[in-house]
Design a protein around this motif. Structure first.
Motif, PDB file in Angstrom:
ATOM      1  N   GLN A 161     -12.765   6.615  -6.788  1.00  0.00           N
ATOM      2  CA  GLN A 161     -12.521   6.579  -8.229  1.00  0.00           C
ATOM      3  C   GLN A 161     -11.260   7.370  -8.579  1.00  0.00           C
ATOM      4  OE1 GLN A 161     -14.304   4.630 -10.088  1.00  0.00           O
ATOM      5  NE2 GLN A 161     -13.298   5.113 -12.008  1.00  0.00           N
ATOM      6  N   GLN A 162     -11.094   8.510  -7.946  1.00  0.00           N
ATOM      7  CA  GLN A 162      -9.891   9.309  -8.174  1.00  0.00           C
ATOM      8  C   GLN A 162      -8.645   8.540  -7.744  1.00  0.00           C
ATOM      9  OE1 GLN A 162     -10.891  12.780  -5.898  1.00  0.00           O
ATOM     10  NE2 GLN A 162     -11.904  13.795  -7.609  1.00  0.00           N
ATOM     11  N   ALA A 163      -8.748   7.834  -6.617  1.00  0.00           N
ATOM     12  CA  ALA A 163      -7.609   7.048  -6.145  1.00  0.00           C
ATOM     13  C   ALA A 163      -7.318   5.899  -7.112  1.00  0.00           C
ATOM     14  CB  ALA A 163      -7.887   6.498  -4.749  1.00  0.00           C
ATOM     15  N   LEU A 164      -8.359   5.209  -7.555  1.00  0.00           N
ATOM     16  CA  LEU A 164      -8.152   4.101  -8.490  1.00  0.00           C
ATOM     17  C   LEU A 164      -7.498   4.581  -9.788  1.00  0.00           C
ATOM     18  CD1 LEU A 164     -11.475   2.161  -7.914  1.00  0.00           C
ATOM     19  CD2 LEU A 164      -9.172   1.305  -7.437  1.00  0.00           C
ATOM     20  N   LEU A 165      -7.920   5.725 -10.262  1.00  0.00           N
ATOM     21  CA  LEU A 165      -7.343   6.254 -11.495  1.00  0.00           C
ATOM     22  C   LEU A 165      -5.940   6.822 -11.276  1.00  0.00           C
ATOM     23  CD1 LEU A 165     -10.477   8.022 -12.998  1.00  0.00           C
ATOM     24  CD2 LEU A 165      -9.451   5.853 -13.714  1.00  0.00           C
ATOM     25  N   GLY A 166      -5.659   7.274 -10.074  1.00  0.00           N
ATOM     26  CA  GLY A 166      -4.365   7.877  -9.785  1.00  0.00           C
ATOM     27  C   GLY A 166      -3.278   6.889  -9.405  1.00  0.00           C
ATOM     28  N   LEU A 167      -3.685   5.673  -9.051  1.00  0.00           N
ATOM     29  CA  LEU A 167      -2.695   4.671  -8.668  1.00  0.00           C
ATOM     30  C   LEU A 167      -2.062   4.033  -9.898  1.00  0.00           C
ATOM     31  CD1 LEU A 167      -4.601   2.841  -5.796  1.00  0.00           C
ATOM     32  CD2 LEU A 167      -2.513   4.182  -5.568  1.00  0.00           C
ATOM     33  N   PRO A 168      -0.832   3.570  -9.763  1.00  0.00           N
ATOM     34  CA  PRO A 168      -0.236   2.805 -10.864  1.00  0.00           C
ATOM     35  C   PRO A 168      -1.036   1.514 -11.085  1.00  0.00           C
ATOM     36  CG  PRO A 168       1.388   3.256  -9.134  1.00  0.00           C
ATOM     37  CD  PRO A 168       0.059   3.742  -8.649  1.00  0.00           C
TER      38      PRO A 168
ATOM     39  N   MET B 117       0.797  -1.199   0.000  1.00  0.00           N
ATOM     40  CA  MET B 117       0.000   0.000   0.000  1.00  0.00           C
ATOM     41  C   MET B 117       0.846   1.273   0.000  1.00  0.00           C
ATOM     42  SD  MET B 117      -3.193  -0.220  -0.233  1.00  0.00           S
ATOM     43  CE  MET B 117      -3.951  -1.643  -0.892  1.00  0.00           C
ATOM     44  N   ALA B 118       2.105   1.104  -0.314  1.00  0.00           N
ATOM     45  CA  ALA B 118       2.984   2.272  -0.401  1.00  0.00           C
ATOM     46  C   ALA B 118       2.497   3.238  -1.471  1.00  0.00           C
ATOM     47  CB  ALA B 118       4.415   1.841  -0.679  1.00  0.00           C
ATOM     48  N   ALA B 119       1.921   2.691  -2.543  1.00  0.00           N
ATOM     49  CA  ALA B 119       1.423   3.560  -3.621  1.00  0.00           C
ATOM     50  C   ALA B 119       0.250   4.401  -3.135  1.00  0.00           C
ATOM     51  CB  ALA B 119       1.019   2.718  -4.825  1.00  0.00           C
ATOM     52  N   VAL B 120      -0.596   3.842  -2.282  1.00  0.00           N
ATOM     53  CA  VAL B 120      -1.726   4.598  -1.731  1.00  0.00           C
ATOM     54  C   VAL B 120      -1.210   5.719  -0.837  1.00  0.00           C
ATOM     55  CG1 VAL B 120      -3.741   4.473  -0.208  1.00  0.00           C
ATOM     56  CG2 VAL B 120      -3.356   2.677  -1.895  1.00  0.00           C
ATOM     57  N   ILE B 121      -0.203   5.413  -0.038  1.00  0.00           N
ATOM     58  CA  ILE B 121       0.372   6.437   0.839  1.00  0.00           C
ATOM     59  C   ILE B 121       0.975   7.565   0.010  1.00  0.00           C
ATOM     60  CG2 ILE B 121       2.198   6.886   2.536  1.00  0.00           C
ATOM     61  CD1 ILE B 121       1.665   4.000   3.567  1.00  0.00           C
ATOM     62  N   THR B 122       1.687   7.201  -1.029  1.00  0.00           N
ATOM     63  CA  THR B 122       2.273   8.215  -1.907  1.00  0.00           C
ATOM     64  C   THR B 122       1.179   9.065  -2.550  1.00  0.00           C
ATOM     65  OG1 THR B 122       4.161   6.795  -2.352  1.00  0.00           O
ATOM     66  CG2 THR B 122       3.748   8.575  -3.926  1.00  0.00           C
ATOM     67  N   LEU B 123       0.132   8.412  -3.042  1.00  0.00           N
ATOM     68  CA  LEU B 123      -0.983   9.136  -3.657  1.00  0.00           C
ATOM     69  C   LEU B 123      -1.628  10.094  -2.665  1.00  0.00           C
ATOM     70  CD1 LEU B 123      -2.972   9.352  -6.164  1.00  0.00           C
ATOM     71  CD2 LEU B 123      -4.379   7.729  -4.899  1.00  0.00           C
ATOM     72  N   GLU B 124      -1.857   9.612  -1.448  1.00  0.00           N
ATOM     73  CA  GLU B 124      -2.485  10.460  -0.431  1.00  0.00           C
ATOM     74  C   GLU B 124      -1.608  11.673  -0.097  1.00  0.00           C
ATOM     75  OE1 GLU B 124      -5.262   7.376   2.102  1.00  0.00           O
ATOM     76  OE2 GLU B 124      -3.235   7.762   2.798  1.00  0.00           O
ATOM     77  N   HIS B 125      -0.326  11.490  -0.073  1.00  0.00           N
ATOM     78  CA  HIS B 125       0.563  12.596   0.287  1.00  0.00           C
ATOM     79  C   HIS B 125       0.820  13.561  -0.864  1.00  0.00           C
ATOM     80  CE1 HIS B 125       1.321  10.196   3.887  1.00  0.00           C
ATOM     81  NE2 HIS B 125       1.719  11.336   4.430  1.00  0.00           N
ATOM     82  N   THR B 126       0.517  13.148  -2.091  1.00  0.00           N
ATOM     83  CA  THR B 126       0.763  14.030  -3.226  1.00  0.00           C
ATOM     84  C   THR B 126      -0.508  14.645  -3.795  1.00  0.00           C
ATOM     85  OG1 THR B 126       0.741  12.136  -4.749  1.00  0.00           O
ATOM     86  CG2 THR B 126       2.883  12.854  -3.913  1.00  0.00           C
TER      87      THR B 126
END
Length: 103
Positions: free
Chosen positions: A55-62, A1-10
């Motif tokens: 939806q924004q998170a799903l689209l923003g994640l790799p 879930m590192a990608a989720v953490i990165t997404l949340e922080h950016t």
């Protein structure tokens, strides 16, 4: 879930994805559809804001990081689909998301 953490922080804020998932679960699983039938259209009751954030998170994640989050969102989406029906006046060409076109 590192990608989720990165997404949340950016692009969001820390904890945004977890809060959105909890909000969507509460909206879909706790009878929001019943409240909507009684004309409550606010974002919190309809679950629009939490589902939109997901939806924004799903689209923003790799691509490789979407599957674990989608695995959590999909059962709630399916439950919501079973408990609601399409809104008759909504055109398929509408720019509304699928969860907004159901009641």
């Amino acid at each position: 879930m590192a990608a989720v953490i990165t997404l949340e922080h950016t692009r969001m804020w820390p904890g945004a994805v977890a809060a959105a998932l909890t909000g969507w679960q509460e909206a879909a699983l706790m009878g929001t559809a019943d409240r909507v039938f009684f004309r409550c259209e606010c974002h919190d009751c309809t679950g629009d804001a939490p589902r939109r954030r997901l939806q924004q998170a799903l689209l923003g994640l790799p691509q490789w990081a979407r599957a674990p989050l989608y695995a959590l969102v999909l059962p709630v989406d399916l439950y919501y689909l079973r408990r609601t029906s399409p809104m008759p006046p909504t055109s398929p060409d509408s720019d509304w998301a699928w969860w907004q076109r159901r009641r």
